[in-house]
Write an enzyme that holds these catalytic residues in place. Structure first.
Site, PDB file in Angstrom:
ATOM      1  CG  HIS A 195      -1.976  -1.004   1.174  1.00  0.00           C
ATOM      2  ND1 HIS A 195      -3.301  -0.674   1.124  1.00  0.00           N
ATOM      3  CD2 HIS A 195      -1.927  -2.361   1.139  1.00  0.00           C
ATOM      4  CE1 HIS A 195      -4.028  -1.771   1.071  1.00  0.00           C
ATOM      5  NE2 HIS A 195      -3.210  -2.815   1.085  1.00  0.00           N
ATOM      6  CD  GLU A 225      -1.858   3.845   3.284  1.00  0.00           C
ATOM      7  OE1 GLU A 225      -3.031   3.842   3.691  1.00  0.00           O
ATOM      8  OE2 GLU A 225      -1.469   3.120   2.350  1.00  0.00           O
TER       9      GLU A 225
END
Length: 82
Positions: A52, A54
């Site tokens: 992801h 992040e």
């Protein structure tokens, strides 16, 4: 530089994900009002459900700055989606 500026940069990262047929989410990590890392979703490209935006950005920050990162009280993460 303010929150809006950093959010726009996170959205640019999301656009990169979109351009690569990924889920369009981007992230930037900021410390002392400077971008220290950025990333965008790469779950399809890397065939990794944990890739992801992040996580990519935080991993990049840790690789660059090592153990100094957790001690920082001024670390901010901005995420944006298209």
């Amino acid at each position: 530089m303010d929150d809006e500026y950093f959010m726009r940069l996170a959205l640019r990262e999301a656009q990169r994900a979109f351009d690569e047929d990924e889920i369009p989410i981007g992230a930037v990590v900021v410390a002392d009002n400077k971008i220290i890392a950025r990333g965008y979703n790469m779950t399809e490209r890397l065939n990794d459900p944990t890739a992801h935006a992040e996580m990519i950005a935080l991993t990049s920050a840790f690789c660059k700055y090592g153990r100094q990162i957790p001690a920082r009280g001024d670390l901010v993460r901005y995420c944006g989606a298209l």
